[in-house]
Design a protein around this motif. Structure first.
Motif, PDB file in Angstrom:
ATOM      1  N   THR A 150       0.852  -1.188   0.000  1.00  0.00           N
ATOM      2  CA  THR A 150       0.000   0.000   0.000  1.00  0.00           C
ATOM      3  C   THR A 150       0.890   1.241   0.000  1.00  0.00           C
ATOM      4  O   THR A 150       2.113   1.145   0.187  1.00  0.00           O
ATOM      5  CB  THR A 150      -0.910   0.029   1.243  1.00  0.00           C
ATOM      6  N   ALA A 151       0.293   2.386  -0.168  1.00  0.00           N
ATOM      7  CA  ALA A 151       1.033   3.639  -0.056  1.00  0.00           C
ATOM      8  C   ALA A 151       1.452   3.856   1.398  1.00  0.00           C
ATOM      9  O   ALA A 151       0.829   3.326   2.328  1.00  0.00           O
ATOM     10  CB  ALA A 151       0.169   4.800  -0.531  1.00  0.00           C
ATOM     11  N   ILE A 152       2.529   4.613   1.596  1.00  0.00           N
ATOM     12  CA  ILE A 152       2.918   5.002   2.951  1.00  0.00           C
ATOM     13  C   ILE A 152       1.856   5.966   3.469  1.00  0.00           C
ATOM     14  O   ILE A 152       1.594   6.997   2.872  1.00  0.00           O
ATOM     15  CB  ILE A 152       4.305   5.657   2.963  1.00  0.00           C
ATOM     16  N   GLY A 153       1.241   5.626   4.599  1.00  0.00           N
ATOM     17  CA  GLY A 153       0.117   6.397   5.108  1.00  0.00           C
ATOM     18  C   GLY A 153       0.503   7.774   5.624  1.00  0.00           C
ATOM     19  O   GLY A 153       1.671   8.056   5.935  1.00  0.00           O
ATOM     20  N   ALA A 154      -0.499   8.636   5.747  1.00  0.00           N
ATOM     21  CA  ALA A 154      -0.265  10.008   6.196  1.00  0.00           C
ATOM     22  C   ALA A 154       0.279  10.051   7.622  1.00  0.00           C
ATOM     23  O   ALA A 154       1.140  10.882   7.939  1.00  0.00           O
ATOM     24  CB  ALA A 154      -1.572  10.794   6.100  1.00  0.00           C
ATOM     25  N   GLU A 155      -0.207   9.175   8.503  1.00  0.00           N
ATOM     26  CA  GLU A 155       0.267   9.172   9.886  1.00  0.00           C
ATOM     27  C   GLU A 155       1.737   8.771   9.957  1.00  0.00           C
ATOM     28  O   GLU A 155       2.521   9.362  10.709  1.00  0.00           O
ATOM     29  CB  GLU A 155      -0.577   8.216  10.733  1.00  0.00           C
ATOM     30  N   THR A 156       2.106   7.761   9.172  1.00  0.00           N
ATOM     31  CA  THR A 156       3.505   7.337   9.148  1.00  0.00           C
ATOM     32  C   THR A 156       4.379   8.453   8.591  1.00  0.00           C
ATOM     33  O   THR A 156       5.449   8.754   9.144  1.00  0.00           O
ATOM     34  CB  THR A 156       3.659   6.068   8.291  1.00  0.00           C
ATOM     35  N   THR A 157       3.948   9.070   7.511  1.00  0.00           N
ATOM     36  CA  THR A 157       4.711  10.179   6.931  1.00  0.00           C
ATOM     37  C   THR A 157       4.874  11.308   7.929  1.00  0.00           C
ATOM     38  O   THR A 157       5.950  11.920   8.034  1.00  0.00           O
ATOM     39  CB  THR A 157       4.010  10.689   5.655  1.00  0.00           C
ATOM     40  N   ALA A 158       3.826  11.586   8.708  1.00  0.00           N
ATOM     41  CA  ALA A 158       3.902  12.650   9.709  1.00  0.00           C
ATOM     42  C   ALA A 158       4.932  12.333  10.780  1.00  0.00           C
ATOM     43  O   ALA A 158       5.676  13.217  11.238  1.00  0.00           O
ATOM     44  CB  ALA A 158       2.523  12.862  10.343  1.00  0.00           C
ATOM     45  N   VAL A 159       5.013  11.072  11.200  1.00  0.00           N
ATOM     46  CA  VAL A 159       6.007  10.670  12.197  1.00  0.00           C
ATOM     47  C   VAL A 159       7.414  10.863  11.640  1.00  0.00           C
ATOM     48  O   VAL A 159       8.313  11.364  12.330  1.00  0.00           O
ATOM     49  CB  VAL A 159       5.783   9.199  12.626  1.00  0.00           C
TER      50      VAL A 159
END
Length: 257
Positions: A150-159
């Motif tokens: 899947t795509a790298i999620g927004a929460e993971t990117t934010a971390v």
């Protein structure tokens, strides 16, 4: 000033060091402690031990393995990956002998807890483990447990953007174990522009390593299988990479020599 590193990667499955091909096929090599001692003696800048079956079997980190490695008195910093599901388990892995830890499933399923590890350990002790590939022109992140990308999620990117994690290990899982297989598009399309990256998967040739390590945002290259094919491979790679800001090769003999 040393700014780049060669990381020796040791893959562990069912308690044994293995050669890994595409995260699917595995060939036994022997006791992980022996492989790790050789990498330490030959001058790897860091050693990454990834226990690939701990999360799937819900076993937590392999603290007994870490304790056995710790008793070897290595001079090379150790990164541990595998089975870390909580802040407490991350702290336990460091207490058992790891200087740093890598997180994948925790970062995917509970980004807030992954970020919380920075409070007791510091961001410098945390590495994001990201098995990536390109599908239909887009960057995708492999979920081992559910065999899907899947795509790298927004929460993971934010971390990652928040600085709670110091580096990201970009794993070309499709080309892992294949000579000269690393897909540099994974580095080009990484979603966090200023994140220090470690490239891993299919890096087997000095020219290929040089091209990756010359990138400003790449701080290290990981090599796994291709350090196992011949003795002193770390030193030979470093000799071929002269001119890059790497620690010089060492030629220490084993204590029993």
């Amino acid at each position: 000033m040393i700014k780049k590193r060669l990381v020796g990667v040791v893959t562990v499955k069912d308690g044994w060091a293995v050669q890994s091909m595409g995260f699917e096929r595995h060939l036994p090599m022997g006791k992980p402690e022996v492989v790790i001692e050789n990498l330490d003696r030959w001058g790897a800048d860091e050693i990454l031990v990834q226990c690939i079956d701990r999360t799937r079997q819900n076993l937590g980190p392999d603290l007994k393995l870490l304790e056995r490695i710790s008793r070897k008195g290595l001079s090379t910093p150790l990164i541990y990956v595998g089975g870390i599901r909580s802040v407490e388990e991350g702290v336990a892995a460091v207490q058992a002998g790891a200087e740093r830890i890598g997180i994948d499933t925790l970062l995917r399923e509970d980004p807030a807890t992954a970020a919380a590890l920075a409070e007791p350990l510091g961001a410098q002790a945390l590495i994001a483990m990201l098995p990536l590939s390109i599908k239909d022109g887009k960057l995708t992140w492999l979920d081992h447990r559910h065999a899907r990308s899947t795509a790298i999620g927004a929460e993971t990117t934010a971390v990652l953007k928040a600085g709670a994690i110091s580096e990201a290990l970009v794993i070309d899982w499709k080309h892992e174990g294949q000579r000269e297989g690393f897909d540099t598009r994974l580095l080009d399309r990484f979603p966090v522009a200023n994140m220090p990256l470690i490239a891993f998967g299919g890096l087997s040739d000095a020219d290929q390593l040089r091209a990756v390590l010359e990138r400003p945002n790449v701080v290290a290259a990981g090599i796994g299988n291709f350090l196992a094919y011949r003795e002193h491979a770390v030193q030979q790679f470093k000799q071929q990479l002269l001119g890059l800001p790497l620690r010089p090769p060492t030629y220490a003999e084993p204590a029993w020599a």
